[in-house]
Design a protein around this motif. Sequence first.
Motif, PDB file in Angstrom:
ATOM      1  N   PHE A  76     -36.237 -49.897  -3.077  1.00  0.00           N
ATOM      2  CA  PHE A  76     -35.931 -48.805  -2.167  1.00  0.00           C
ATOM      3  C   PHE A  76     -36.398 -47.512  -2.804  1.00  0.00           C
ATOM      4  O   PHE A  76     -36.270 -47.308  -4.013  1.00  0.00           O
ATOM      5  CB  PHE A  76     -34.433 -48.726  -1.887  1.00  0.00           C
ATOM      6  N   SER A 125     -37.044 -43.031  -1.761  1.00  0.00           N
ATOM      7  CA  SER A 125     -36.850 -41.983  -0.767  1.00  0.00           C
ATOM      8  C   SER A 125     -37.576 -40.723  -1.203  1.00  0.00           C
ATOM      9  O   SER A 125     -37.965 -40.563  -2.362  1.00  0.00           O
ATOM     10  CB  SER A 125     -35.353 -41.696  -0.570  1.00  0.00           C
ATOM     11  N   LEU A 128     -40.947 -41.873  -2.686  1.00  0.00           N
ATOM     12  CA  LEU A 128     -41.474 -42.891  -1.783  1.00  0.00           C
ATOM     13  C   LEU A 128     -42.947 -42.627  -1.473  1.00  0.00           C
ATOM     14  O   LEU A 128     -43.765 -43.558  -1.493  1.00  0.00           O
ATOM     15  CB  LEU A 128     -40.674 -42.902  -0.472  1.00  0.00           C
ATOM     16  N   TRP A 167     -44.318 -51.918   2.826  1.00  0.00           N
ATOM     17  CA  TRP A 167     -43.204 -51.007   2.994  1.00  0.00           C
ATOM     18  C   TRP A 167     -42.857 -50.805   4.468  1.00  0.00           C
ATOM     19  O   TRP A 167     -43.749 -50.721   5.309  1.00  0.00           O
ATOM     20  CB  TRP A 167     -43.524 -49.641   2.391  1.00  0.00           C
ATOM     21  N   VAL A 175     -40.972 -47.884   6.646  1.00  0.00           N
ATOM     22  CA  VAL A 175     -40.674 -46.476   6.408  1.00  0.00           C
ATOM     23  C   VAL A 175     -39.953 -45.883   7.618  1.00  0.00           C
ATOM     24  O   VAL A 175     -40.342 -46.149   8.769  1.00  0.00           O
ATOM     25  CB  VAL A 175     -41.969 -45.691   6.139  1.00  0.00           C
ATOM     26  N   ASP A 189     -36.522 -39.370   9.184  1.00  0.00           N
ATOM     27  CA  ASP A 189     -35.669 -38.663  10.132  1.00  0.00           C
ATOM     28  C   ASP A 189     -36.331 -37.352  10.553  1.00  0.00           C
ATOM     29  O   ASP A 189     -37.072 -36.735   9.773  1.00  0.00           O
ATOM     30  CB  ASP A 189     -34.310 -38.341   9.510  1.00  0.00           C
ATOM     31  N   ARG A 232     -35.387 -36.305   6.173  1.00  0.00           N
ATOM     32  CA  ARG A 232     -35.043 -37.374   5.244  1.00  0.00           C
ATOM     33  C   ARG A 232     -36.044 -38.515   5.392  1.00  0.00           C
ATOM     34  O   ARG A 232     -36.312 -38.990   6.488  1.00  0.00           O
ATOM     35  CB  ARG A 232     -33.634 -37.888   5.492  1.00  0.00           C
ATOM     36  N   ARG A 243     -37.155 -42.381   3.968  1.00  0.00           N
ATOM     37  CA  ARG A 243     -36.721 -43.572   3.234  1.00  0.00           C
ATOM     38  C   ARG A 243     -37.708 -44.716   3.446  1.00  0.00           C
ATOM     39  O   ARG A 243     -38.342 -44.820   4.500  1.00  0.00           O
ATOM     40  CB  ARG A 243     -35.327 -44.012   3.705  1.00  0.00           C
ATOM     41  N   TRP A 286     -38.408 -49.114   2.339  1.00  0.00           N
ATOM     42  CA  TRP A 286     -37.962 -50.367   1.748  1.00  0.00           C
ATOM     43  C   TRP A 286     -39.178 -51.256   1.553  1.00  0.00           C
ATOM     44  O   TRP A 286     -39.914 -51.546   2.508  1.00  0.00           O
ATOM     45  CB  TRP A 286     -36.955 -51.070   2.662  1.00  0.00           C
ATOM     46  N   GLU A 320     -26.999 -44.842   1.453  1.00  0.00           N
ATOM     47  CA  GLU A 320     -28.337 -44.291   1.662  1.00  0.00           C
ATOM     48  C   GLU A 320     -29.361 -45.382   1.942  1.00  0.00           C
ATOM     49  O   GLU A 320     -30.364 -45.156   2.642  1.00  0.00           O
ATOM     50  CB  GLU A 320     -28.745 -43.481   0.420  1.00  0.00           C
ATOM     51  N   GLU A 321     -29.133 -46.569   1.416  1.00  0.00           N
ATOM     52  CA  GLU A 321     -30.103 -47.656   1.549  1.00  0.00           C
ATOM     53  C   GLU A 321     -29.865 -48.520   2.781  1.00  0.00           C
ATOM     54  O   GLU A 321     -30.627 -49.439   3.059  1.00  0.00           O
ATOM     55  CB  GLU A 321     -30.090 -48.513   0.286  1.00  0.00           C
ATOM     56  N   VAL A 354     -29.668 -49.318   6.847  1.00  0.00           N
ATOM     57  CA  VAL A 354     -30.321 -48.839   8.059  1.00  0.00           C
ATOM     58  C   VAL A 354     -30.130 -49.861   9.171  1.00  0.00           C
ATOM     59  O   VAL A 354     -30.088 -51.076   8.923  1.00  0.00           O
ATOM     60  CB  VAL A 354     -31.826 -48.558   7.816  1.00  0.00           C
TER      61      VAL A 354
END
Length: 349
Positions: A9, A11, A15, A25, A27, A30, A34, A36, A38, A135-136, A138
């Motif tokens: 992970f 951010s 990232l 990944w 992605v 926001d 923000r 993020r 994975w 935070e991780e 979703v």
Amino acid sequence: MSSGSVAEFASGSALLSRLQAGGQWFVIADFEGRLRGWRFEDVTSAPRDLPATPAWRGPDADAWVSSHTAEQYQQAVARTREHVADGTVYQANICRVLSASLDKPHSPAALTDIFAHGNPAPFLGYIRVTSTVPEEQVWLASASPELFIRISPDAGGALIESSPIKGTAVNRDGLTDKDTAENVMITDLVRNDVSPVCEPGTVAVRNFLNVEEHPGLVHLVSTVEGRVSPETFASDDFWQRVFDATFPPGSVSGAPKSSALRIISELESHPRGPYCGGFGWVDGDTGRAELAVGIRSFWWERHCASCGGPALHFGTGAGITWGSDPVREWEETQLKASRLIALASGGSV
């Protein structure tokens, strides 16, 4: 793509650096900034077998509450028109968020299956990541029709594409001169957005003002493309440069973008989150990528302050210009939301 366990992970700017280093990944960016991502351990590409009756149970149809009432939204439209009259902005996209309490939603795959049957879209997709770190985590399901960024490697460099949507009606006959003017303005904005990462003279528009038909409505769509030089594409800060130049998407912010963002901050009462941001995948090994604009999207929060607990959210909005009528703009937000809210509430329209 379907994926298994999360290998990493990251951010923010970390990232954007990792995207150049390799790996597959997913992605999410926001609207408020923000970012993020994975990286998945295993990724396979395969069509999904859709069940005849997707297993989804959503909120009741009457449980949804809007961040703006009709009167409040129309007042926001009127205020935006004042900003246009003052010369502060040519266009601003004003949105509202619908929320409904929902304790434990099923997998977003189930909701996405319903969309595939009842509201197919070019960028239909979902992601769910569970983690002990908030935070991780979703939960996102989307039936987005809009391309934010596509990167296609070619001869050492790459082609970058974006297809802004501006102009919405029930059918072709409902599209107006105001819809055309909106699309022209935002297409020009997107041309300027992608130019900093493209070779001079390569940015062009194709399929200008193309009418796309989607379930229950039509959109005006134009495609902007440009060539990225081999040097830029291979640079360590390539993705940083792409996001700095293009985010948030112009079609859901306005023109000039900086002024539109200030007006949005003034007039909107609920954070947009993934709605109007971007989501998709980046293949760090090949450089290929595809990110959609996060419209027509549902996202779930475990702790929603305005709802007093866990809740499902959905955003809807409209582009406001001097030619906007407050009642018509409210009705446009209703049109964009009605079909998908009905699907998420009852599984049918």
